[in-house]
Design a protein around this motif. Structure first.
Motif, PDB file in Angstrom:
ATOM      1  N   TRP A 131      -9.948   5.132  15.247  1.00 52.76           N
ATOM      2  CA  TRP A 131      -8.626   4.563  15.691  1.00 52.76           C
ATOM      3  C   TRP A 131      -7.609   5.844  15.372  1.00 52.76           C
ATOM      4  N   GLN A 132      -6.288   5.652  16.009  1.00 53.22           N
ATOM      5  CA  GLN A 132      -5.276   6.413  15.891  1.00 53.22           C
ATOM      6  C   GLN A 132      -4.071   5.611  15.854  1.00 53.22           C
ATOM      7  N   LEU A 133      -3.256   5.987  14.831  1.00 53.98           N
ATOM      8  CA  LEU A 133      -1.954   5.061  14.523  1.00 53.98           C
ATOM      9  C   LEU A 133      -0.721   5.740  15.174  1.00 53.98           C
ATOM     10  N   VAL A 134      -0.206   5.271  16.314  1.00 55.98           N
ATOM     11  CA  VAL A 134       0.793   6.010  16.964  1.00 55.98           C
ATOM     12  C   VAL A 134       2.124   5.171  16.557  1.00 55.98           C
ATOM     13  N   PRO A 135       3.220   5.696  16.161  1.00 53.43           N
ATOM     14  CA  PRO A 135       4.606   5.087  16.070  1.00 53.43           C
ATOM     15  C   PRO A 135       4.742   4.888  17.296  1.00 53.43           C
ATOM     16  N   ILE A 136       5.546   3.547  17.498  1.00 51.59           N
ATOM     17  CA  ILE A 136       5.963   3.063  18.758  1.00 51.59           C
ATOM     18  C   ILE A 136       7.630   2.557  18.340  1.00 51.59           C
ATOM     19  N   GLY A 137       7.894   2.762  17.254  1.00 50.51           N
ATOM     20  CA  GLY A 137       9.340   2.264  16.923  1.00 50.51           C
ATOM     21  C   GLY A 137       9.588   0.803  16.499  1.00 50.51           C
ATOM     22  N   PRO A 138      10.550   0.378  15.924  1.00 51.27           N
ATOM     23  CA  PRO A 138      10.846  -0.993  15.795  1.00 51.27           C
ATOM     24  C   PRO A 138      10.805  -1.882  17.038  1.00 51.27           C
ATOM     25  N   PRO A 139      10.347  -3.179  16.835  1.00 57.77           N
ATOM     26  CA  PRO A 139      10.426  -4.076  17.594  1.00 57.77           C
ATOM     27  C   PRO A 139      11.618  -4.413  18.262  1.00 57.77           C
ATOM     28  N   GLN A 140      11.725  -4.464  19.739  1.00 57.50           N
ATOM     29  CA  GLN A 140      13.133  -4.793  20.311  1.00 57.50           C
ATOM     30  C   GLN A 140      13.333  -6.376  20.553  1.00 57.50           C
ATOM     31  N   SER A 141      12.341  -7.068  20.785  1.00 61.13           N
ATOM     32  CA  SER A 141      12.384  -8.594  21.329  1.00 61.13           C
ATOM     33  C   SER A 141      12.971  -9.350  20.142  1.00 61.13           C
ATOM     34  N   THR A 142      12.350  -8.906  19.052  1.00 65.25           N
ATOM     35  CA  THR A 142      12.839 -10.098  17.863  1.00 65.25           C
ATOM     36  C   THR A 142      13.986  -9.562  16.957  1.00 65.25           C
ATOM     37  N   GLY A 143      14.661  -8.487  17.393  1.00 66.38           N
ATOM     38  CA  GLY A 143      15.550  -8.045  16.832  1.00 66.38           C
ATOM     39  C   GLY A 143      15.476  -7.092  15.446  1.00 66.38           C
ATOM     40  N   GLY A 144      13.821  -6.842  15.301  1.00 65.54           N
ATOM     41  CA  GLY A 144      13.637  -6.339  14.390  1.00 65.54           C
ATOM     42  C   GLY A 144      13.444  -6.829  12.741  1.00 65.54           C
ATOM     43  N   LEU A 145      13.471  -8.368  12.784  1.00 67.49           N
ATOM     44  CA  LEU A 145      13.393  -9.000  11.851  1.00 67.49           C
ATOM     45  C   LEU A 145      11.643  -9.550  11.573  1.00 67.49           C
ATOM     46  N   ALA A 146      11.417  -9.672  10.425  1.00 64.81           N
ATOM     47  CA  ALA A 146      10.172 -10.408  10.198  1.00 64.81           C
ATOM     48  C   ALA A 146      10.212 -11.024   8.923  1.00 64.81           C
TER      49      ALA A 146
ATOM     50  N   ARG B 174       0.794  -1.245  -0.084  1.00 67.10           N
ATOM     51  CA  ARG B 174       0.185   0.143  -0.022  1.00 67.10           C
ATOM     52  C   ARG B 174       0.988   1.399  -0.065  1.00 67.10           C
ATOM     53  N   PRO B 175       0.354   2.406  -0.538  1.00 69.13           N
ATOM     54  CA  PRO B 175       1.069   3.591  -0.259  1.00 69.13           C
ATOM     55  C   PRO B 175       1.519   4.240   0.865  1.00 69.13           C
ATOM     56  N   ASP B 176       0.584   3.962   2.094  1.00 73.03           N
ATOM     57  CA  ASP B 176       1.075   4.418   3.284  1.00 73.03           C
ATOM     58  C   ASP B 176       0.206   3.358   4.395  1.00 73.03           C
ATOM     59  N   HIS B 177       0.744   3.625   5.716  1.00 74.03           N
ATOM     60  CA  HIS B 177       0.173   2.940   6.676  1.00 74.03           C
ATOM     61  C   HIS B 177      -1.270   3.054   6.847  1.00 74.03           C
ATOM     62  N   LEU B 178      -1.919   4.020   6.819  1.00 74.11           N
ATOM     63  CA  LEU B 178      -3.099   4.450   7.199  1.00 74.11           C
ATOM     64  C   LEU B 178      -4.100   3.745   6.109  1.00 74.11           C
ATOM     65  N   GLN B 179      -3.674   3.774   4.863  1.00 71.91           N
ATOM     66  CA  GLN B 179      -4.568   2.830   3.857  1.00 71.91           C
ATOM     67  C   GLN B 179      -4.553   1.486   4.095  1.00 71.91           C
ATOM     68  N   ALA B 180      -3.318   1.001   4.609  1.00 73.23           N
ATOM     69  CA  ALA B 180      -3.407  -0.450   4.793  1.00 73.23           C
ATOM     70  C   ALA B 180      -4.055  -0.881   5.994  1.00 73.23           C
ATOM     71  N   ALA B 181      -4.231  -0.113   7.221  1.00 76.28           N
ATOM     72  CA  ALA B 181      -4.700  -0.239   8.314  1.00 76.28           C
ATOM     73  C   ALA B 181      -6.302  -0.222   8.060  1.00 76.28           C
ATOM     74  N   ASN B 182      -6.581   0.867   7.376  1.00 79.62           N
ATOM     75  CA  ASN B 182      -8.036   1.063   6.876  1.00 79.62           C
ATOM     76  C   ASN B 182      -8.924   0.020   6.419  1.00 79.62           C
ATOM     77  N   GLU B 183      -7.969  -0.687   5.231  1.00 83.28           N
ATOM     78  CA  GLU B 183      -8.514  -1.745   4.357  1.00 83.28           C
ATOM     79  C   GLU B 183      -8.516  -2.765   5.157  1.00 83.28           C
ATOM     80  N   VAL B 184      -7.785  -3.149   5.922  1.00 80.04           N
ATOM     81  CA  VAL B 184      -7.975  -4.249   6.893  1.00 80.04           C
ATOM     82  C   VAL B 184      -9.050  -4.114   7.765  1.00 80.04           C
ATOM     83  N   LEU B 185      -9.026  -2.983   8.395  1.00 80.19           N
ATOM     84  CA  LEU B 185     -10.089  -2.749   9.539  1.00 80.19           C
ATOM     85  C   LEU B 185     -11.627  -2.826   8.887  1.00 80.19           C
ATOM     86  N   ASN B 186     -11.735  -2.163   7.545  1.00 83.17           N
ATOM     87  CA  ASN B 186     -12.850  -2.389   7.206  1.00 83.17           C
ATOM     88  C   ASN B 186     -13.378  -3.801   6.804  1.00 83.17           C
ATOM     89  N   LEU B 187     -12.332  -4.546   6.095  1.00 83.18           N
ATOM     90  CA  LEU B 187     -12.826  -5.964   6.024  1.00 83.18           C
ATOM     91  C   LEU B 187     -13.172  -6.712   7.408  1.00 83.18           C
TER      92      LEU B 187
END
Length: 166
Positions: free
Chosen positions: A149-164, A56-69
């Motif tokens: 809903w509000q999307l608040v940046p919380i940074g990269p995950p620390q427990s997994t070393g940032g990998l997915a 998706r072009p941005d995080h808001l569009q990605a979240a909204n599409e999945v929330l709507n579904l």
């Protein structure tokens, strides 16, 4: 276009209503274009978890599409996260190319062999690293005072070393 992973914890909204789609794999595939990976399951608290990776072009569009579904399927969202994923293909190609070329050139003492091995190593490294994705930033879904809903940046995950892996 960027790649986003939307992970939601859901609760049923009083059962499935006649005429609304069922939240399953075929529904997700039909409803979302640019889909890379997805899963729907239940956690130990009985909540349904949806984990979807899409372009998706941005995080808001990605979240909204999945929330709507999920809301069209009769679920309410308890909480969730949206992660922006970036590919490490270029870094993998450079590291693998330099490593392979240096080793092959050193062993054979031939610059030509080192160059050919470096190019082949760069291609292999780029392909392998292109499948791995690194989490660049994580947004947490938080309820607004008005029920949105509000999307608040919380940074990269620390427990997994940032990998997915997508």
């Amino acid at each position: 276009m960027s790649i986003y992973r939307v992970k939601l914890h859901l609760s049923g909204a009083g059962g499935h209503f006649w005429g609304s789609p069922v939240l399953d794999s075929p529904t997700i595939q039909r409803s979302l274009t640019g889909l890379i990976a997805h899963s729907v399951g239940e956690n130990s608290w009985g909540q349904t978890e949806v984990d979807i990776t899409l372009r998706r072009p941005d995080h808001l569009q990605a979240a909204n599409e999945v929330l709507n579904l999920v809301q069209r399927c009769g679920y309410s969202v308890v909480n969730g996260e949206v992660s922006k994923l970036v590919s490490d293909a270029v870094a993998g190609a450079v590291v693998a190319g330099l490593g392979t070329g240096s080793v092959a050139g050193g062993i054979t003492e031939s610059p030509a062999v080192g160059l050919v091995a470096g190019v082949l190593g760069a291609i292999a490294g780029g392909l392998a690293a292109g499948q791995a994705r690194r989490v660049e930033v994580v947004y947490q879904l938080r309820r607004n005072w008005d029920g949105g809903w509000q999307l608040v940046p919380i940074g990269p995950p620390q427990s997994t070393g940032g990998l997915a892996v997508a």
